[in-house]
Design a protein around this motif. Structure first.
Motif, PDB file in Angstrom:
ATOM      1  N   GLU A  84     -10.349 -18.667 -41.938  1.00  0.00           N
ATOM      2  CA  GLU A  84     -11.374 -19.198 -41.035  1.00  0.00           C
ATOM      3  C   GLU A  84     -12.690 -19.453 -41.764  1.00  0.00           C
ATOM      4  O   GLU A  84     -13.336 -20.488 -41.549  1.00  0.00           O
ATOM      5  N   GLN A 138      -9.473 -26.138 -37.292  1.00  0.00           N
ATOM      6  CA  GLN A 138     -10.291 -25.207 -36.515  1.00  0.00           C
ATOM      7  C   GLN A 138      -9.931 -25.254 -35.033  1.00  0.00           C
ATOM      8  O   GLN A 138      -9.907 -24.222 -34.368  1.00  0.00           O
ATOM      9  N   GLN A 140      -6.954 -26.057 -33.818  1.00  0.00           N
ATOM     10  CA  GLN A 140      -5.656 -25.390 -33.676  1.00  0.00           C
ATOM     11  C   GLN A 140      -5.835 -23.876 -33.628  1.00  0.00           C
ATOM     12  O   GLN A 140      -5.205 -23.193 -32.807  1.00  0.00           O
ATOM     13  N   ILE A 141      -6.682 -23.356 -34.501  1.00  0.00           N
ATOM     14  CA  ILE A 141      -6.945 -21.908 -34.511  1.00  0.00           C
ATOM     15  C   ILE A 141      -7.547 -21.483 -33.173  1.00  0.00           C
ATOM     16  O   ILE A 141      -7.152 -20.461 -32.601  1.00  0.00           O
ATOM     17  N   LYS A 142      -8.470 -22.268 -32.668  1.00  0.00           N
ATOM     18  CA  LYS A 142      -9.118 -21.954 -31.386  1.00  0.00           C
ATOM     19  C   LYS A 142      -8.091 -21.924 -30.257  1.00  0.00           C
ATOM     20  O   LYS A 142      -8.116 -21.027 -29.410  1.00  0.00           O
ATOM     21  N   GLN A 143      -7.181 -22.892 -30.250  1.00  0.00           N
ATOM     22  CA  GLN A 143      -6.235 -22.998 -29.145  1.00  0.00           C
ATOM     23  C   GLN A 143      -5.061 -22.034 -29.247  1.00  0.00           C
ATOM     24  O   GLN A 143      -4.586 -21.529 -28.228  1.00  0.00           O
ATOM     25  N   MET A 144      -4.579 -21.773 -30.458  1.00  0.00           N
ATOM     26  CA  MET A 144      -3.370 -20.941 -30.570  1.00  0.00           C
ATOM     27  C   MET A 144      -3.651 -19.541 -31.110  1.00  0.00           C
ATOM     28  O   MET A 144      -2.778 -18.690 -31.076  1.00  0.00           O
ATOM     29  N   GLY A 145      -4.840 -19.324 -31.631  1.00  0.00           N
ATOM     30  CA  GLY A 145      -5.177 -18.032 -32.214  1.00  0.00           C
ATOM     31  C   GLY A 145      -4.862 -18.012 -33.705  1.00  0.00           C
ATOM     32  O   GLY A 145      -3.947 -18.691 -34.164  1.00  0.00           O
ATOM     33  N   ILE A 146      -5.605 -17.219 -34.423  1.00  0.00           N
ATOM     34  CA  ILE A 146      -5.481 -17.185 -35.882  1.00  0.00           C
ATOM     35  C   ILE A 146      -4.111 -16.668 -36.321  1.00  0.00           C
ATOM     36  O   ILE A 146      -3.538 -17.162 -37.288  1.00  0.00           O
ATOM     37  N   GLN A 147      -3.557 -15.669 -35.607  1.00  0.00           N
ATOM     38  CA  GLN A 147      -2.280 -15.106 -36.031  1.00  0.00           C
ATOM     39  C   GLN A 147      -1.154 -16.135 -35.941  1.00  0.00           C
ATOM     40  O   GLN A 147      -0.341 -16.253 -36.865  1.00  0.00           O
ATOM     41  N   VAL A 148      -1.099 -16.888 -34.855  1.00  0.00           N
ATOM     42  CA  VAL A 148      -0.058 -17.906 -34.704  1.00  0.00           C
ATOM     43  C   VAL A 148      -0.267 -19.006 -35.743  1.00  0.00           C
ATOM     44  O   VAL A 148       0.688 -19.458 -36.383  1.00  0.00           O
ATOM     45  N   TYR A 149      -1.522 -19.429 -35.914  1.00  0.00           N
ATOM     46  CA  TYR A 149      -1.821 -20.473 -36.900  1.00  0.00           C
ATOM     47  C   TYR A 149      -1.355 -20.042 -38.298  1.00  0.00           C
ATOM     48  O   TYR A 149      -0.681 -20.805 -38.994  1.00  0.00           O
TER      49      TYR A 149
END
Length: 158
Positions: A84, A138, A140-149
């Motif tokens: 991030e 960024q 994608q991270i916001k929508q799916m969360g950092i762990q999933v990304y």
């Protein structure tokens, strides 16, 4: 062909930005690889190669304009200690590059250097694509969360 002194100075400033970006992307890419995010490593490495090509084009243009490319000066690197933070730092660098390229285009136009203007417009388009990619990551991270990304950045070895 003798180039405008102010424009040559601007081109060397852009060259420093590109060489800095190459180094920043190489470090970020290798960090991503070390963390096991092979897909992300490949994408960041590709952006670094794009920046190297920009540097090469700028060096060539500076030489055509009978200037001296300054390759020994880098700007401050902004290395992120997480994916991030890497994206945030890279995004800021791309925004600054876009501003600098727009300034260079205006300067080239004002001194009547159409060849340099065309080159800078081409590089600007690449930098805008880099910015768009970073903004997409960024989001994608916001929508799916950092762990999933991050899980999506690991290659399946099966």
């Amino acid at each position: 062909m003798k180039g405008n002194a102010e424009l040559l100075q601007k081109l060397n400033g852009l060259l420093a930005e590109e060489l800095t970006a190459v180094n920043q992307y190489v470090v970020h890419g290798e960090m991503d690889d070390d963390w096991g995010f092979e897909r992300l490593h490949e994408l960041v490495e590709k952006r670094g190669i794009d920046e190297m090509k920009h540097a090469e084009a700028l060096i060539g243009r500076i030489l055509v304009l009978e200037g001296v490319p300054i390759v020994s000066e880098l700007n401050k690197l902004h290395i992120g200690d997480s994916v991030e933070k890497q994206f945030a730092n890279d995004l800021q660098s791309e925004l600054e590059a876009i501003t600098s390229y727009n300034e260079g285009i205006k300067l080239a136009r004002s001194v009547g250097d159409n060849g340099t203007e065309q080159l800078l417009k081409k590089i600007l388009t690449d930098e805008e694509a880099h910015l768009d990619w970073l903004e997409s990551q960024q989001e994608q991270i916001k929508q799916m969360g950092i762990q999933v990304y991050l899980a999506m950045q690991v290659k399946d070895e099966s």
